[in-house]
Design a protein around this motif. Structure first.
Motif, PDB file in Angstrom:
ATOM      1  N   PRO A  43       0.820  -1.204   0.000  1.00  0.00           N
ATOM      2  CA  PRO A  43       0.000   0.000   0.000  1.00  0.00           C
ATOM      3  C   PRO A  43       0.863   1.268   0.000  1.00  0.00           C
ATOM      4  N   CYS A  44       0.360   2.303  -0.661  1.00  0.00           N
ATOM      5  CA  CYS A  44       1.025   3.611  -0.657  1.00  0.00           C
ATOM      6  C   CYS A  44       0.871   4.211   0.735  1.00  0.00           C
ATOM      7  N   CYS A  45       1.957   4.752   1.293  1.00  0.00           N
ATOM      8  CA  CYS A  45       1.890   5.307   2.648  1.00  0.00           C
ATOM      9  C   CYS A  45       1.154   6.645   2.691  1.00  0.00           C
ATOM     10  N   VAL A  46       0.880   7.235   1.528  1.00  0.00           N
ATOM     11  CA  VAL A  46       0.189   8.525   1.490  1.00  0.00           C
ATOM     12  C   VAL A  46      -1.302   8.343   1.198  1.00  0.00           C
ATOM     13  N   CYS A  47      -1.616   7.633   0.102  1.00  0.00           N
ATOM     14  CA  CYS A  47      -3.028   7.516  -0.293  1.00  0.00           C
ATOM     15  C   CYS A  47      -3.653   6.176   0.076  1.00  0.00           C
ATOM     16  N   GLY A  48      -2.850   5.154   0.354  1.00  0.00           N
ATOM     17  CA  GLY A  48      -3.375   3.855   0.740  1.00  0.00           C
ATOM     18  C   GLY A  48      -3.702   2.934  -0.423  1.00  0.00           C
ATOM     19  N   ILE A  75       0.378  -0.395  -4.618  1.00  0.00           N
ATOM     20  CA  ILE A  75       1.494  -0.122  -5.529  1.00  0.00           C
ATOM     21  C   ILE A  75       1.956  -1.478  -6.055  1.00  0.00           C
ATOM     22  N   HIS A  76       2.004  -1.621  -7.368  1.00  0.00           N
ATOM     23  CA  HIS A  76       2.536  -2.833  -7.986  1.00  0.00           C
ATOM     24  C   HIS A  76       4.014  -2.585  -8.244  1.00  0.00           C
ATOM     25  N   LYS A  77       4.853  -3.429  -7.679  1.00  0.00           N
ATOM     26  CA  LYS A  77       6.295  -3.203  -7.640  1.00  0.00           C
ATOM     27  C   LYS A  77       6.917  -2.946  -9.021  1.00  0.00           C
ATOM     28  N   GLN A  78       6.574  -3.726 -10.034  1.00  0.00           N
ATOM     29  CA  GLN A  78       7.185  -3.556 -11.345  1.00  0.00           C
ATOM     30  C   GLN A  78       6.390  -2.630 -12.261  1.00  0.00           C
ATOM     31  N   ARG A  79       5.102  -2.498 -12.040  1.00  0.00           N
ATOM     32  CA  ARG A  79       4.255  -1.758 -12.970  1.00  0.00           C
ATOM     33  C   ARG A  79       4.138  -0.275 -12.641  1.00  0.00           C
ATOM     34  N   ASP A  80       4.067   0.082 -11.356  1.00  0.00           N
ATOM     35  CA  ASP A  80       3.849   1.478 -10.958  1.00  0.00           C
ATOM     36  C   ASP A  80       5.163   2.190 -10.692  1.00  0.00           C
ATOM     37  N   ARG A  81       5.146   3.505 -10.879  1.00  0.00           N
ATOM     38  CA  ARG A  81       6.294   4.330 -10.531  1.00  0.00           C
ATOM     39  C   ARG A  81       6.168   4.665  -9.044  1.00  0.00           C
ATOM     40  N   TRP A  82       7.151   4.251  -8.254  1.00  0.00           N
ATOM     41  CA  TRP A  82       7.083   4.460  -6.810  1.00  0.00           C
ATOM     42  C   TRP A  82       8.468   4.800  -6.271  1.00  0.00           C
ATOM     43  N   ILE A  83       8.479   5.425  -5.095  1.00  0.00           N
ATOM     44  CA  ILE A  83       9.724   5.741  -4.405  1.00  0.00           C
ATOM     45  C   ILE A  83       9.564   5.391  -2.928  1.00  0.00           C
ATOM     46  N   VAL A  84      10.668   5.394  -2.214  1.00  0.00           N
ATOM     47  CA  VAL A  84      10.634   5.196  -0.772  1.00  0.00           C
ATOM     48  C   VAL A  84      10.487   6.580  -0.143  1.00  0.00           C
ATOM     49  N   GLU A  85       9.447   6.769   0.617  1.00  0.00           N
ATOM     50  CA  GLU A  85       9.140   8.063   1.232  1.00  0.00           C
ATOM     51  C   GLU A  85       9.350   7.977   2.740  1.00  0.00           C
ATOM     52  N   HIS A  86       9.901   9.041   3.320  1.00  0.00           N
ATOM     53  CA  HIS A  86      10.023   9.113   4.782  1.00  0.00           C
ATOM     54  C   HIS A  86       8.670   9.545   5.341  1.00  0.00           C
ATOM     55  N   VAL A  87       8.103   8.751   6.227  1.00  0.00           N
ATOM     56  CA  VAL A  87       6.797   9.051   6.790  1.00  0.00           C
ATOM     57  C   VAL A  87       6.860  10.368   7.553  1.00  0.00           C
ATOM     58  N   ARG A  88       7.837  10.521   8.417  1.00  0.00           N
ATOM     59  CA  ARG A  88       8.101  11.805   9.068  1.00  0.00           C
ATOM     60  C   ARG A  88       9.336  12.380   8.397  1.00  0.00           C
ATOM     61  N   ALA A  89       9.195  13.555   7.816  1.00  0.00           N
ATOM     62  CA  ALA A  89      10.266  14.153   7.019  1.00  0.00           C
ATOM     63  C   ALA A  89      11.553  14.320   7.824  1.00  0.00           C
ATOM     64  N   LEU A  90      12.681  14.145   7.140  1.00  0.00           N
ATOM     65  CA  LEU A  90      13.968  14.315   7.810  1.00  0.00           C
ATOM     66  C   LEU A  90      14.137  15.751   8.292  1.00  0.00           C
TER      67      LEU A  90
END
Length: 139
Positions: free
Chosen positions: A47-52, A55-70
């Motif tokens: 699941p996307c941590c923002v919208c829920g 996310i399909h690992k090979q098909r969707d464009r995704w990144i690793v996001e920090h839940v609480r910003a640095l």
């Protein structure tokens, strides 16, 4: 690349110094895959941590996001990271930047502006700074 001791901690166009943000570690392919698998509900879906949405690992464009910003003093640990759609992450980052800027403004609130003027100096408008007066010059 600068060493950790020489890093300039200003952010958002030089808004000013604040408590230093957490330094970002390198995001290796192994770490990225591990973070995805920690959140996966199926072998290639998480699941996307923002919208829920999934996310399909090979098909969707995704990144690793920090839940609480640095910039908001979130740790750069795998527990603070989660996969997010690229578009969702861009929107979250835009929101995080405004929150970081607000936190910096609030941290400076109540501090008086420096009115320091060196002795034997005058303000040079062309240079935009104080310069030491020559010995023979009067005020």
């Amino acid at each position: 690349m600068e060493s950790m001791g020489e890093r300039d901690w200003t952010f958002c166009g030089g808004v000013g110094p604040m408590i230093p943000a957490t330094p970002r570690l390198r995001m290796s392919a192994k770490r990225r895959a591990h973070i995805f698998s920690e959140h996966a509900t199926a072998p290639t879906i998480a699941p996307c941590c923002v919208c829920g949405q999934p996310i399909h690992k090979q098909r969707d464009r995704w990144i690793v996001e920090h839940v609480r910003a640095l910039g908001l003093l979130g740790p750069d640990l795998n527990t603070n990271c989660a996969p997010a759609h690229y578009a969702c992450a861009v929107e979250k980052t835009r929101d995080d930047i405004s929150r970081i800027t607000k936190a910096k403004r609030q941290s400076r609130a109540g501090k008086p502006k420096s009115r320091w003027k060196p002795e034997n100096a005058r303000f040079d408008w062309k240079r935009g700074r104080y310069v030491i007066k020559p010995e023979g010059e009067s005020a």
